[in-house]
Design an enzyme around this catalytic site. Structure first.
Site, PDB file in Angstrom:
ATOM      1  N   GLY A   1      63.017  38.219   7.834  1.00 30.04           N
ATOM      2  CA  GLY A   1      64.613  38.216   8.158  1.00 30.04           C
ATOM      3  C   GLY A   1      65.414  39.100   7.230  1.00 30.04           C
ATOM      4  O   GLY A   1      66.164  39.917   7.686  1.00 30.04           O
TER       5      GLY A   1
ATOM      6  N   LYS B   1      59.442  36.050  -3.653  1.00 34.76           N
ATOM      7  CA  LYS B   1      58.194  35.319  -3.957  1.00 34.76           C
ATOM      8  C   LYS B   1      57.008  35.671  -3.680  1.00 34.76           C
ATOM      9  O   LYS B   1      56.803  35.894  -2.469  1.00 34.76           O
ATOM     10  CB  LYS B   1      58.378  33.661  -3.693  1.00 34.76           C
ATOM     11  CG  LYS B   1      59.381  33.118  -4.406  1.00 34.76           C
ATOM     12  CD  LYS B   1      59.480  31.734  -4.381  1.00 34.76           C
ATOM     13  CE  LYS B   1      60.673  31.042  -5.359  1.00 34.76           C
ATOM     14  NZ  LYS B   1      60.898  29.627  -5.060  1.00 34.76           N
TER      15      LYS B   1
ATOM     16  N   GLY C   1      59.623  33.628   9.903  1.00 33.54           N
ATOM     17  CA  GLY C   1      58.701  32.994   9.524  1.00 33.54           C
ATOM     18  C   GLY C   1      57.425  33.137  10.740  1.00 33.54           C
ATOM     19  O   GLY C   1      56.351  33.216  10.195  1.00 33.54           O
TER      20      GLY C   1
ATOM     21  N   ARG D   1      69.307  38.536  18.418  1.00 32.69           N
ATOM     22  CA  ARG D   1      68.346  37.436  19.182  1.00 32.69           C
ATOM     23  C   ARG D   1      68.874  37.158  20.497  1.00 32.69           C
ATOM     24  O   ARG D   1      68.045  36.833  21.182  1.00 32.69           O
ATOM     25  CB  ARG D   1      68.364  36.017  18.208  1.00 32.69           C
ATOM     26  CG  ARG D   1      67.402  36.411  17.022  1.00 32.69           C
ATOM     27  CD  ARG D   1      67.253  35.002  16.196  1.00 32.69           C
ATOM     28  NE  ARG D   1      66.137  35.188  15.354  1.00 32.69           N
ATOM     29  CZ  ARG D   1      65.904  34.516  14.473  1.00 32.69           C
ATOM     30  NH1 ARG D   1      66.562  33.178  14.252  1.00 32.69           N
ATOM     31  NH2 ARG D   1      64.791  34.434  13.916  1.00 32.69           N
TER      32      ARG D   1
END
Ligand code: ADP
Ligand code: MG
Length: 403
Positions: free
Chosen positions: A359, A206, A382, A39
């Protein structure tokens, strides 16, 4: 709508100016050491370009979740030290203040080519509330605002959306950095005008966190490959036994509807790697999906599934991948993710545009050393999910539009 970027700024908008750059330096740190600086390195093209054009830089970033008060372990000091090592020949200084007198003083002393890193924006209670008074204080730190923090763009915070709005109201430029632009170009083009066939691969733990992504991608893609624990809920919807696997009972009905609606666009695994426990050293077994043992859990896709996915990927024009195919952190359950990652890398080699979001997926690809063989690995987990859901990213919306 394309956003204005630093490349669109005139020389007189940068030379001798102070530029406030919002970066996403929320890097993993273990025992005081940064374990992955992607990053940080990803923002260097933006920082270098601004410095070369005669600007001085005021960097704003968040780190961790200090919830509006100073937490010493979440200081950006070690991150600033790391950046200083990467920006050789530049003066990089850390300032233990974000918008107060010390920060304003340090900003006012900057000379062209200098860099300061201010303390964690989330130490301030107004940041996550997008407090406008705080946004004004942040805006007063410079003449130009650059947002290069794609990973934080899905949040409407003072240092993302608020400051951009204030700057623009003051007639100052608020533009995208090169990393932000790259993220928006890749993800935006994949959704708007993908080279076909457009194949999406979704996995991870999920369905619930990604259902809106499935819904939004389904009409846009030609094939949607499902792996990870998500597949178990589809197995259940197909009437198959799932043993002790992770299944979201409250999503089975929805999975059934998706299956009916999507026809053969949705590709569900045909086999699985199962084990009695999700741990290293557990005895594993490969079974067809009709034979999942009652006392075992599905922890990876099986080799026939990888073959099937590979076949679909072999003709893809665009590949979008989010979420590992199994519990790839554990070697016994990593083969599916590895096999699919290799097939995606091969697709890149054939000229397909390949994009990795998420991620854990990005970490898996990096771990396998395949990062450089993907067209684009997103730095925003996200944020990339929300983008794929078709949602508005407040940090992006607040920026100026390109002429
Ligand atoms: P990303 O961060 O790439 O969006 P997710 O966070 O959605 O991915 O999912 C990653 C997690 O999913 C990993 O921790 C992995 O262990 C877990 N996972 C994948 N497959 C399974 C499975 N079959 N059973 C349980 N957990 C799984
Ligand atoms: Mg994750």
């Amino acid at each position: 709508m394309r956003k204005r970027t630093i490349a669109d700024l005139r020389d007189d908008e940068l030379a001798g100016k102070r530029v406030v750059v919002r970066v996403d330096y929320n890097v993993p740190i273990e025992d005081g050491r940064i374990t992955d600086d992607t990053r940080i390195t990803s923002t260097l093209p933006t920082l270098d370009a601004l410095l070369q054009r005669g600007a001085s830089l005021v960097l704003l970033a968040h780190f961790g979740r200090p919830k509006g008060k100073p937490v010493p372990e979440m200081s950006l000091r070690p991150v600033a030290a790391h950046l200083a090592g990467l920006l050789e020949g530049r003066t990089v200084r850390f300032v233990e203040d974000t918008v107060g007198r010390e920060a304003q003083g340090a900003a006012s002393m900057l000379r062209p080519g200098d860099v300061i890193v201010l303390e964690n924006t989330r130490f301030l209670p107004g940041e996550e509330k997008n407090d406008s008074a705080l946004a004004e204080q942040m805006a007063s730190l410079g003449d130009v605002y650059v947002n290069d923090a794609f990973g934080a763009a899905h949040r409407a915070h003072s240092s993302t959306a608020g400051i951009a709005t204030v700057m623009r109201a003051q007639g100052k430029p608020a533009v995208a950095g090169l990393l932000m632009d790259r993220e928006l170009q890749y993800l935006g083009r994949a959704l708007a005008e993908p080279a076909r066939p457009f194949v999406a691969i979704l996995g991870g733990s999920k369905i619930s966190g990604k259902i809106d992504v499935i819904r939004s991608l389904l009409p846009k893609t030609d094939r949607l490959l499902i792996g990870g624990a998500m597949a178990n809920t589809f197995f259940r919807a197909m009437g198959l036994a799932t043993g002790t696997s992770l299944v979201e009972d409250d999503r089975v009905e929805m999975a059934r509807e998706l299956l009916a609606q999507a026809g053969d666009k949705l590709v569900i695994p045909v086999d699985a790697v199962v084990a009695p426990r999700m741990e290293a050293g557990a005895p594993t077994q490969t079974v067809v999906r009709e034979a999942i043992p009652a006392d075992q859990s599905v922890l990876d896709v099986g080799p026939r599934t990888v073959e099937e996915f590979r076949r679909v990927l072999s003709t893809a024009g665009t590949v979008l991948w989010n979420g590992p195919m199994g519990v790839s952190e554990i070697a016994e359950f990593a083969a599916g993710t590895r096999g699919v990652a290799e097939a995606v890398a091969e697709a890149t080699g054939r000229g397909a545009t390949t994009i990795i979001g998420g991620g854990d997926s990005a970490a898996a690809v990096a771990e396998m050393g395949l990062e450089s063989r993907m067209s684009h690995v997103s730095t925003g987990g996200g944020a990339s999910l929300e983008f794929l859901e078709g949602r508005d990213l407040p940090g992006v919306s607040a920026l100026s539009e390109a002429a």
